[in-house]
Structure formats: structure tokens, C-alpha cells
Motif scaffolding. Structure first.
Motif, mmCIF file in Angstrom:
data_model
loop_
_atom_site.group_PDB
_atom_site.id
_atom_site.type_symbol
_atom_site.label_atom_id
_atom_site.label_comp_id
_atom_site.label_asym_id
_atom_site.label_seq_id
_atom_site.Cartn_x
_atom_site.Cartn_y
_atom_site.Cartn_z
ATOM 1 N N GLU A 5 -1.795 6.410 17.042
ATOM 2 C CA GLU A 5 -3.189 6.013 16.851
ATOM 3 C C GLU A 5 -3.962 7.038 16.054
ATOM 4 O O GLU A 5 -4.899 6.696 15.312
ATOM 5 C CB GLU A 5 -3.845 5.804 18.214
ATOM 6 C CG GLU A 5 -5.288 5.351 18.143
ATOM 7 C CD GLU A 5 -5.877 5.130 19.517
ATOM 8 O OE1 GLU A 5 -7.107 5.026 19.606
ATOM 9 O OE2 GLU A 5 -5.091 5.064 20.498
ATOM 10 N N MET A 6 -3.582 8.342 16.141
ATOM 11 C CA MET A 6 -4.313 9.416 15.483
ATOM 12 C C MET A 6 -3.639 9.865 14.172
ATOM 13 O O MET A 6 -4.090 10.823 13.554
ATOM 14 C CB MET A 6 -4.426 10.617 16.421
ATOM 15 C CG MET A 6 -5.181 10.346 17.704
ATOM 16 S SD MET A 6 -6.896 9.856 17.407
ATOM 17 C CE MET A 6 -7.548 11.404 16.783
ATOM 18 N N SER A 7 -2.582 9.199 13.764
ATOM 19 C CA SER A 7 -1.864 9.624 12.562
ATOM 20 C C SER A 7 -2.753 9.627 11.326
ATOM 21 O O SER A 7 -2.644 10.499 10.459
ATOM 22 C CB SER A 7 -0.654 8.720 12.314
ATOM 23 O OG SER A 7 0.313 8.880 13.330
ATOM 24 N N PHE A 8 -3.675 8.656 11.249
ATOM 25 C CA PHE A 8 -4.508 8.531 10.054
ATOM 26 C C PHE A 8 -5.978 8.800 10.351
ATOM 27 O O PHE A 8 -6.862 8.341 9.612
ATOM 28 C CB PHE A 8 -4.339 7.135 9.442
ATOM 29 C CG PHE A 8 -2.908 6.820 9.083
ATOM 30 C CD1 PHE A 8 -2.259 7.521 8.074
ATOM 31 C CD2 PHE A 8 -2.204 5.847 9.783
ATOM 32 C CE1 PHE A 8 -0.938 7.235 7.756
ATOM 33 C CE2 PHE A 8 -0.886 5.562 9.459
ATOM 34 C CZ PHE A 8 -0.250 6.254 8.452
ATOM 35 N N ASN A 9 -6.230 9.558 11.405
ATOM 36 C CA ASN A 9 -7.598 9.931 11.747
ATOM 37 C C ASN A 9 -8.226 10.728 10.607
ATOM 38 O O ASN A 9 -7.669 11.711 10.117
ATOM 39 C CB ASN A 9 -7.594 10.763 13.031
ATOM 40 C CG ASN A 9 -8.987 11.210 13.425
ATOM 41 O OD1 ASN A 9 -9.978 10.552 13.102
ATOM 42 N ND2 ASN A 9 -9.070 12.333 14.114
ATOM 43 N N GLY A 10 -9.421 10.334 10.187
ATOM 44 C CA GLY A 10 -10.131 11.012 9.098
ATOM 45 C C GLY A 10 -9.995 10.328 7.758
ATOM 46 O O GLY A 10 -10.712 10.665 6.814
ATOM 47 N N LEU A 11 -9.116 9.343 7.658
ATOM 48 C CA LEU A 11 -8.872 8.689 6.366
ATOM 49 C C LEU A 11 -9.660 7.386 6.249
ATOM 50 O O LEU A 11 -9.146 6.356 5.833
ATOM 51 C CB LEU A 11 -7.373 8.424 6.192
ATOM 52 C CG LEU A 11 -6.467 9.658 6.186
ATOM 53 C CD1 LEU A 11 -5.011 9.252 6.028
ATOM 54 C CD2 LEU A 11 -6.868 10.612 5.064
ATOM 55 N N GLN A 12 -10.920 7.450 6.608
ATOM 56 C CA GLN A 12 -11.726 6.241 6.580
ATOM 57 C C GLN A 12 -11.999 5.714 5.170
ATOM 58 O O GLN A 12 -12.395 4.558 5.004
ATOM 59 C CB GLN A 12 -13.055 6.459 7.314
ATOM 60 C CG GLN A 12 -13.897 7.608 6.788
ATOM 61 C CD GLN A 12 -13.656 8.883 7.573
ATOM 62 O OE1 GLN A 12 -12.548 9.100 8.065
ATOM 63 N NE2 GLN A 12 -14.700 9.693 7.715
ATOM 64 N N ASN A 13 -11.780 6.560 4.135
ATOM 65 C CA ASN A 13 -11.997 6.116 2.758
ATOM 66 C C ASN A 13 -10.688 5.891 2.000
ATOM 67 O O ASN A 13 -10.709 5.684 0.785
ATOM 68 C CB ASN A 13 -12.843 7.146 2.002
ATOM 69 C CG ASN A 13 -14.281 7.145 2.471
ATOM 70 O OD1 ASN A 13 -14.945 6.107 2.434
ATOM 71 N ND2 ASN A 13 -14.773 8.289 2.936
ATOM 72 N N LEU A 14 -9.566 5.930 2.704
ATOM 73 C CA LEU A 14 -8.278 5.740 2.043
ATOM 74 C C LEU A 14 -8.168 4.308 1.515
ATOM 75 O O LEU A 14 -8.444 3.347 2.222
ATOM 76 C CB LEU A 14 -7.139 6.012 3.036
ATOM 77 C CG LEU A 14 -5.743 6.144 2.399
ATOM 78 C CD1 LEU A 14 -5.663 7.408 1.555
ATOM 79 C CD2 LEU A 14 -4.662 6.173 3.488
ATOM 80 N N LEU A 15 -7.719 4.206 0.263
ATOM 81 C CA LEU A 15 -7.584 2.903 -0.382
ATOM 82 C C LEU A 15 -6.131 2.491 -0.561
ATOM 83 O O LEU A 15 -5.816 1.302 -0.559
ATOM 84 C CB LEU A 15 -8.277 2.924 -1.759
ATOM 85 C CG LEU A 15 -9.769 3.251 -1.774
ATOM 86 C CD1 LEU A 15 -10.277 3.314 -3.204
ATOM 87 C CD2 LEU A 15 -10.551 2.221 -0.976
ATOM 88 N N LYS A 16 -5.245 3.486 -0.702
ATOM 89 C CA LYS A 16 -3.848 3.170 -1.006
ATOM 90 C C LYS A 16 -2.930 4.031 -0.147
ATOM 91 O O LYS A 16 -3.056 5.255 -0.122
ATOM 92 C CB LYS A 16 -3.566 3.407 -2.496
ATOM 93 C CG LYS A 16 -2.171 3.004 -2.922
ATOM 94 C CD LYS A 16 -2.007 3.146 -4.434
ATOM 95 C CE LYS A 16 -0.610 2.709 -4.876
ATOM 96 N NZ LYS A 16 -0.437 2.831 -6.350
ATOM 97 N N LEU A 17 -1.968 3.376 0.545
ATOM 98 C CA LEU A 17 -1.027 4.084 1.424
ATOM 99 C C LEU A 17 0.382 3.569 1.149
ATOM 100 O O LEU A 17 0.656 2.373 1.224
ATOM 101 C CB LEU A 17 -1.394 3.837 2.889
ATOM 102 C CG LEU A 17 -0.431 4.417 3.931
ATOM 103 C CD1 LEU A 17 -0.332 5.935 3.806
ATOM 104 C CD2 LEU A 17 -0.885 4.019 5.351
ATOM 105 N N ASN A 18 1.285 4.512 0.832
ATOM 106 C CA ASN A 18 2.669 4.166 0.547
ATOM 107 C C ASN A 18 3.586 4.838 1.561
ATOM 108 O O ASN A 18 3.697 6.056 1.606
ATOM 109 C CB ASN A 18 3.044 4.607 -0.873
ATOM 110 C CG ASN A 18 4.383 4.038 -1.320
ATOM 111 O OD1 ASN A 18 5.162 3.540 -0.514
ATOM 112 N ND2 ASN A 18 4.634 4.093 -2.618
ATOM 113 N N LEU A 19 4.244 4.004 2.387
ATOM 114 C CA LEU A 19 5.169 4.508 3.423
ATOM 115 C C LEU A 19 6.567 3.925 3.244
ATOM 116 O O LEU A 19 7.376 3.944 4.190
ATOM 117 C CB LEU A 19 4.627 4.145 4.808
ATOM 118 C CG LEU A 19 3.376 4.896 5.274
ATOM 119 C CD1 LEU A 19 2.785 4.229 6.509
ATOM 120 C CD2 LEU A 19 3.697 6.356 5.552
ATOM 121 N N GLN A 20 6.904 3.444 2.084
ATOM 122 C CA GLN A 20 8.219 2.834 1.891
ATOM 123 C C GLN A 20 9.337 3.870 1.996
ATOM 124 O O GLN A 20 9.132 5.057 1.778
ATOM 125 C CB GLN A 20 8.274 2.114 0.541
ATOM 126 C CG GLN A 20 8.208 3.020 -0.676
ATOM 127 C CD GLN A 20 8.418 2.261 -1.967
ATOM 128 O OE1 GLN A 20 9.156 1.272 -1.986
ATOM 129 N NE2 GLN A 20 7.769 2.699 -3.031
#
Length: 860
Positions: A103-118
Motif C-alpha cells: 500500500e505504501m510502495s508508491f506513497n508520495g507519487l500523487q503526480n506520477l503519470l507513467k509507470l513501467n513495471l514490465q
């Protein structure tokens, strides 16, 4: 600090951060193994930590806007690691070992537009991605989770309310259903489930499979091992503009009928149906029923490559919608048939690709189908030619009596009807075997034609109604003949012409008048590489004044004889891979002239360049020219002793040759003079000698008829003691010194043209008369004398007088007023020096006395 580096000062969060490096790529201060790039207009930094073997995510400063950490060894995202990165908009963690997201992995990234986890390891069950894992990513628009899951698992993405593009694995064993959670993704427009970039298995699709994603516009389900696709599967997706179902080889065209039926009420714009049949399947027929439902759609682009289509039902093409602009049927073993005449019905078609008809990649892992295909067409459809041949084409011409004013033989030609908006045709590698006859195309907008990799032996033509054509590719066609009228005046706008790898070396050397390319005045690029061309006539490119690139590589040129100085726009000349050994002076002058107009490059790589005394000038030219010698680091040349050396530094080669050739200079000079003398004696000496004799006889006859003449020389009383032949630039010496010493002091009457020539007579007659009436002819030899036409005329007339009138008496006497090297003297003067005595004007007092005594004795 070096000048190559800049100092960036970034003030952020009351902290002074100093980052040093070059403008685009420099080590980051917080982690030197990473590379940073500053965006000046935003005062933010992009960070690239890819391929650095990181095992954990470092603490990244808050001013970072883009963070790339792909291809590392990261296995976990620690809680709160991004808590300060509130302005981060792009995060790439692909190709790592991440196995769990909390749940906290992306804490703080409220403005993130693009995420690549492939390409990670998010495949350990439902706990790998929690229900609130993406709760902080309210603005995320792009998410890639490809190559993570190995079983049927759909993570909870319902928190991504702004998501527009999703790339995810989808594995199912039976009927495939997209989860209801996707109905909350109201902005989802692009869904990529393709197995070509991830893992996908959708055995059975029915009307419930995509019921929760009616908002999707772009759907990619290619390579998804689809066995059955029921009618109604795509009915709910009325907003869809892009659909790719390619490489599902069990669908076949019977399944295509269900797909097109569902698309009739959609906004479909692009449809990809490549390889719906296996490569090992028997050939098939595209029927009207397969595409009939598309007739009233807004479809513009269709890709139907590699479908084993052998033929098309007669009226099938008429069911394509009027909106169709692009059609690709590559890698289908299409046979020639009457369906081709219906291509004209595709009135808005702009581009068609029918290339690689008989080229197919082997399928090493063919898909196992529930029901495999059976033969759906006969090997030879009735009433259709079995292969493409000239007679077959003729049978499809629309016989239309169209005449052109510039058809010299007044033959009515057949008009080939093409779609009126067609701009691009790709018919490469289609096993077309024919000679191109006279053709008239129906008027259209054709701009690009590719007929490469066929067998077009001869291009006879002419071809008409191609005023819009700009690019023509006929490479690799075994063409050995182009008629002088093939390119009619309608080719006036052609800009790119490619004849690579043909046999034009048979025909082009005979085109002395440049008739073949005469009408191609707008040509910008011409490729004639690999055509076995030994030489080209001087005027073959006389009309190509706008040419910018000329490719003559991989031929058998030994010398360049064609003219290109008129090509004031030429930028690149490729002569690599030929047999050129020496670049002649006329060619280098032309190249230098073009280089003065603009940047001009020549590629001479892989030629038989020679480095010897004969090629010294061309090597020296390389050191001084403004022409850019492309790939010069690869140049090699052969020395006089057959040794091959690198020519990447022409100046070094020139210095080496200068030293070598200096020791042979005299020998070479003698050899050259000997060769020249031999050529002159064999080919021109008689003509040259008799020319002067005839001129002498002509003028001497005029003199004899105008004055009395005795029979013998002893009885003849000469008017002058000596005729002085001198250049006007040396008149001060003659009129002051010579006249004083010979005439005044020694009584030798001199004839000077300034003083003694009779006015009213022509110059030649005065000269001949003066020589004939003087006992001796004194030649004041100097460089100025050699430059004067009349001085040399006087000299030659004196020689003729010496041979034909004075019985080889020593009449002509040479006096060298200035020191001159043998190289400066013409052959006839050298001959006189070798056979007669001469005297040099001295520079010292003692020599001066001896000189005048000898000169007086010689003249008396």
C-alpha cells in the motif's frame, strides 16, 4: 574544471545542489553511477540509473521529474522511498526482480503519470498486488505490467481512475472475461493484452468477455492463442477505433466473419488481421461474406498480411468501405485474377502494399487448434491465370482509345484504371516476370511506385499519365534495357529513381546524347549502384541539374568521364566499390567547382587507388580539396612496389610519394619528353613541318614577285646584315645596347621591325621579306619571346629559310637574353639548340667583351 563541463546550480528545498558534467549526460551528485540531465526551463532533472546493477532504490532528490531504473537487480520497493518525490511524473522499474507491491510502495507519487513495471516477478499470487497498492496514483495515465503473471490473475486496478493506457498479461484456460473492476476505469482508452510483448491466452471469447470495457478505443489481442471468437464478442465496444487480432492462427477467415459483423456499428479506423491462417495451411479465398459487414464503417487502414490468400471473390473488394485509405496484403500467395479490376472501386484508397507475395517466415512453434483448416479454394481458380504474366495483364486492360500528342507511332494504348486517389503502390518481391510495354494509366495522384525484386527484363514504354509520380523503385529486376522513350515527358516531376542491382551496364554506355534520362529534370536522387557499368558518356546526365545524390557504387568504373559540373545542387556522389585507380584533373576540377557551391561529398572507398608518381597530382588534390571524402578512414592505395597502405591521411602519402618521385624526376622528364616526341614524330611532325613550309613558301613567293632575285646566293646582295627577332618587352636592350654594339660600332646593318618594316604590307609578308633579305637572323630568346605569337612566327620562318633557301647554311643564330631551363623551351627550339650553336648574354664585364666579339664574328 574543464571547459567541456558546465556548472549547474539548482536551488531546491533551501538546499544548494551542485551537479557537474556535460549538457546532456553527466554523473548525478547523489549517486555518481546514475546519469542526470537538466531541463533548464523547468529547473528539474531527469535521472537515468538503468543498467547500473542497483540492488535497491536510492533516495532520490525531490527535484527529479523522471526516474529510469530499468535492467537492475531491485527486488523490493521499500515503503515511503518516494515520499519526497511529489513532482515525479515518470517512473521506469522494468526488467528488475520486484515480487511484491504494498500500500505504501508508491506513497508520495500523487503526480506520477507513467509507470513501467514490465518484466518483474509479480506472480506469487493475489498478495503480490494489494487492493490499495495504487491508491496514491490518482493521476496515473500509463501503466505497463507485462511479463509478470504466469496464471489467470487480474490485479485490482480500480483506484487508477485517470488511467488511459494499460499493458497487462491475461491468461485464461477457457472463456475469457475481463474483470468488472475495469468498468471503474472510465478514461481507459488503450488496452494491450498482446502476447507478442507479454503473456496472453484467450482461448474462447464471447459476448461477456469485454462487456465491462465499452470505453476502450484501442484493443490489442494479437498473439493471444484465440481458438474461438463468437459473434457478439465486440458488439459492446462501439467506441473502438483500433483492433489488432493478428497472429491468432486458429481464428481463420470464418472467425473473421464474426469480428467484422461486430464492428459494423463501431468507430473502427484501423483493423489488423495479419496471420489468421497458419503458414502450413492450404491456400484460401477471401470471400465477400468475410468483410461485407465493414461496408458502412469508417475503416481507413486494413492490414491482412500472411493469410495464405490465393484469390479473392469477384465482387469482394467492392464491400470495403469508401473511407479505406490503406490496404496491406503482403506475404499472401495471390494469383492473378479478375478481382484486380475491382480495385478501381476503392475510390479513396491512397496506398496499397502487395509485396512479398511468396515470401513467408517459417513457424517453428505452430499453434494447436481445436479444428484445423481445410483447403478452401482450388489450386487454380477457374477462369483466372495461375501466375502473373504479361498476357494476363493485357486481358485486364480497359480498352480505351486514348492518344497522346507525343506518341510518335500514333498507336492507341490500353488504359489501366487505378483508384483516383491512389498515391502509393508497393509491388516488390511479387514474382512479376514481364517486359514493361506501352502503358497509359488512368489519371490519378500516384506518387510512389515500388516494383523492386521482380524480373522486369526490359522497360520499353513509354508510360503516360504519371505527372504526380515522385518516387520509382525498380531495384533488383535483372533489367538490361531501357528504351530512350520509356520515361515520357509525364515523368517531369519524378524526384527519386532507384535502379540498384540491375544490368544497365549493357545499355547506358551507349546513351551518348543522354536521351534515356532526358525528361527527368526534377530528379533529386538517382541510384545506379551494382549495375556492372564500365563507363558513362559525357552528357548522359545533361538534364539532371537538380540532382542532389548520385549513387554509382559497386560498378566497374575505371575512370570518370561523365560531366557533372552543371549539377549545382549535387551533395553526394557515391563511387565506392569500383575500379578507379587515378582521379584525372578534369574530374577534380569539376568536383572542386561543385564543392564551391555548397557542401559536396564523394565516396571513393573500396577502389583500386594507386599511390605512385603518376597519381601524385590526385593524391595532392586530396590534401587541398574542399570536397568531403566520405569514409576516407577506409581508403587504401597501392604503392609502386605493389604494397597496400592506408590512405586515411593523404598528406602522409603525398609526402612519401614526393620523396620517392624526386629521385626519378629527371628520368621521368626524359621519358615523358621522349614519349611526347615519339607521338609528335609519328602522328604530327609531318603535318606540323609541312605547315610551316607551306606558310613559308606562300610568303616567299610574295616577296620574290615583289623584288628582284638572283639565281645564286653568291650573286645575291643582302639588304641587311642581320634581322633581329625579339619580343617587344625586350626592345630597350635591342634599341639601345644591341643597336649600338652591332650597327654603330661594328657596321652590321640591322633590320628591326619597329624601324624597317614597310607600312601597308601585312606583318607576315614583312617578316618573310626581312628574313629573306638579311644574311643572318638573330633571335633574342627570352620567356617573353616564347609567349609572343609573332616572335615564334619569325623564328619558324627563319628555320624554313635556313632549310629551303640557304642550303642548311647557319642562318639562324640564337642568343639567350635570359637564362631558361629546357623545360621552358618548345621542342623546335630544343632541336635548334642541339644542332646549332647559340650564345648566352653574360652578367660580368669580362664576359661582356667576349660575348660581343663572338656575336660580331658570328654575324659577319
Amino acid at each position: 574544471m574543464r571547459n567541456k563541463h558546465l556548472l549547474y546550480v539548482i536551488i531546491c528545498c533551501n538546499t544548494l545542489i551542485i551537479i557537474c558534467g556535460n549538457l546532456l549526460h553527466h554523473p548525478c551528485s547523489f549517486l555518481p553511477r546514475c546519469r542526470c540531465r537538466l531541463e533548464h526551463h523547468k529547473n528539474v532533472v531527469e535521472v537515468d540509473c538503468g543498467h547500473t546493477k542497483l540492488k535497491k532504490i536510492p533516495s532520490v532528490p525531490s527535484y527529479v521529474i523522471k526516474l529510469i531504473m530499468k535492467h537492475n537487480l531491485i527486488d523490493e520497493i521499500h515503503n515511503g522511498i518516494f515520499s519526497n518525490n511529489t513532482i515525479l511524473t515518470e517512473l521506469d522499474l522494468s526488467d528488475n526482480r520486484i515480487h511484491t507491491l504494498t500500500e505504501m510502495s508508491f506513497n508520495g507519487l500523487q503526480n506520477l503519470l507513467k509507470l513501467n513495471l514490465q518484466h518483474n516477478h509479480l506472480s506469487k499470487g493475489n498478495n503480490s498486488i494489494g487492493a490499495k497498492t495504487f491508491s496514491y496514483l490518482k493521476k496515473l495515465k500509463y501503466l505497463n505490467l507485462k511479463n509478470n503473471f504466469v496464471k489467470n490473475y487480474q490485479p485490482d486496478l480500480s483506484q487508477l481512475v485517470s488511467l488511459e493506457s494499460l499493458h497487462i498479461d491475461f491468461l485464461s484456460n477457457g472463456i475469457s472475461l475481463m474483470s468488472k473492476q475495469y468498468s471503474k476505469l472510465k478514461n481507459l482508452a488503450m488496452l494491450d493484452l498482446s502476447g507478442s510483448s507479454g503473456k496472453c491466452s484467450l482461448p474462447i471469447l464471447n459476448n461477456e468477455s469485454f462487456q465491462f470495457i465499452p470505453q476502450v478505443k484501442h484493443l490489442d489481442i494479437s498473439t493471444c492463442k484465440i481458438q474461438q471468437i463468437h459473434k457478439g464478442t465486440l458488439t459492446a465496444m462501439k467506441n473502438m477505433t483500433y483492433l489488432d487480432v493478428s497472429y491468432n492462427t486458429c481464428i481463420k477467415f470464418e472467425g473473421l466473419k464474426n469480428i467484422t459483423s461486430d464492428l459494423r456499428f463501431s468507430n473502427i479506423n484501423i483493423l489488423k488481421i495479419n496471420c489468421l491462417h497458419k503458414i502450413s495451411d492450404l491456400t484460401t479465398v477471401l470471400k465477400a461474406s468475410h468483410i461485407k459487414s465493414l461496408q458502412n464503417t469508417s475503416l481507413q487502414y486494413v492490414f491482412a498480411d500472411g493469410n495464405r490468400v490465393q484469390s479473392i471473390e469477384k465482387y469482394t473488394l467492392t464491400y470495403f468501405p469508401k473511407s479505406l485509405k490503406f490496404l496491406s496484403v503482403r506475404q499472401n500467395p495471390l494469383k492473378f485474377g479478375h478481382y484486380i479490376s475491382y480495385v478501381f472501386s476503392l475510390t479513396n484508397l491512397e496506398s496499397i502494399d502487395v509485396s512479398d507475395l511468396y515470401h513467408h517466415k517459417s513457424d517453428l512453434n505452430p499453434e494447436k487448434c481445436i479444428v484445423d483448416s481445410i483447403c478452401t479454394c482450388s489450386e487454380n481458380p477457374p477462369n483466372e491465370p495461375s501466375y502473373i504474366e504479361q498476357s494476363g495483364i493485357s486481358s485486364l486492360y480497359i480498352k480505351d482509345k486514348i492518344r497522346k500528342k507525343d506518341i510518335t507511332d500514333n498507336v492507341s494504348l490500353a488504359a489501366i484504371l487505378i483508384p483516383k486517389n491512389l498515391k502509393h503502390i508497393n509491388y516488390s518481391s511479387a514474382s512479376l516476370i514481364m517486359d514493361i510495354p506501352k502503358l497509359i494509366l488512368s489519371r490519378g495522384k500516384l506518387e510512389t511506385v515500388d516494383f523492386s525484386n521482380n524480373i522486369l527484363h526490359s522497360m520499353i514504354g513509354p508510360i503516360y499519365n504519371v505527372q504526380s509520380l515522385k518516387t520509382l523503385n525498380v531495384a533488383n529486376n535483372f533489367c538490361s534495357n531501357i528504351s530512350k522513350f520509356f520515361f515520357s515527358s509525364d515523368f517531369k516531376n519524378l524526384e527519386h529513381l532507384n535502379f540498384h542491382n540491375n544490368l544497365l551496364g549493357i545499355i547506358l554506355p551507349d546513351d551518348i546524347d543522354g536521351a534515356i534520362f532526358h525528361n527527368l529534370e526534377s530528379l533529386i536522387e538517382l541510384v545506379l549502384s551494382n549495375n556492372r557499368i564500365p563507363n558513362l558518356p559525357e552528357n548522359i546526365f545533361k538534364s539532371q541539374r537538380n540532382l542532389q545524390k548520385l549513387d554509382l557504387s559497386e560498378n566497374i568504373f575505371t575512370d570518370i568521364t561523365f560531366r557533372l559540373s552543371h549539377m549545382t545542387h549535387l551533395q553526394e556522389l557515391d563511387l565506392s566499390g569500383n575500379r578507379i585507380s587515378i582521379i584525372s584533373d578534369p574530374i577534380t576540377l569539376q568536383w572542386d567547382y561543385v564543392a564551391k557551391q555548397h557542401i559536396f561529398s564523394v565516396d571513393l572507398n573500396d577502389n583500386l587507388l594507386e599511390c605512385n608518381c603518376i597519381s601524385l597530382k590526385s593524391i595532392k588534390w586530396m590534401t587541398t580539396t574542399n570536397v568531403r571524402l566520405k569514409n576516407i578512414k577506409e581508403y587504401k592505395c597501392m604503392l609502386w612496389n605493389r604494397t597496400i597502405i592506408a590512405l586515411h591521411n593523404p598528406k602522409e602519402a603525398y609526402n612519401l610519394l614526393t620523396k620517392h618521385c624526386a629521385s626519378y624526376e629527371n628520368l621521368e622528364l626524359t621519358l615523358v619528353l621522349g614519349v611526347l616526341l615519339f607521338i609528335i614524330l609519328i602522328m604530327g611532325s609531318l603535318i606540323y613541318r609541312y605547315r610551316w613550309k607551306l606558310r613559308y613558301l606562300y610568303y616567299i613567293v610574295k616577296v620574290k614577285y615583289s623584288s628582284s632575285h638572283s639565281e645564286t646566293e653568291e650573286e645575291y646582295s643582302y639588304m641587311y646584315g642581320a634581322f633581329v627577332s625579339y619580343a617587344d618587352e625586350d626592345r630597350i636592350f635591342v634599341h639601345n645596347t644591341l643597336l649600338q654594339k652591332l650597327e654603330i660600332e661594328n657596321g652590321i646593318q640591322l633590320c628591326l621591325h619597329k624601324r624597317n618594316f614597310l607600312p601597308g604590307n601585312d606583318i607576315a609578308t614583312n617578316i618573310t621579306s626581312a628574313i629573306h633579305n638579311s644574311r643572318r637572323t638573330l633571335v633574342i630568346m627570352s620567356p617573353n619571346f616564347l609567349k609572343s605569337y609573332w616572335c615564334m612566327f619569325e623564328y619558324n620562318m627563319a628555320r624554313m629559310e635556313n632549310v629551303y633557301e640557304r642550303r642548311d647554311e647557319n642562318v639562324v643564330f640564337l642568343m639567350f637574353y635570359e637564362q631558361m631551363s629546357p623545360r621552358e623551351l618548345p621542342l623546335n627550339v630544343l632541336e635548334m639548340i642541339q644542332s646549332k650553336s647559340y650564345i648566352e648574354y653574360p652578367n660580368d664585364e669580362y664576359g661582356d667583351t667576349v660575348f660581343w666579339d663572338q656575336l660580331v664574328n658570328a654575324l659577319k
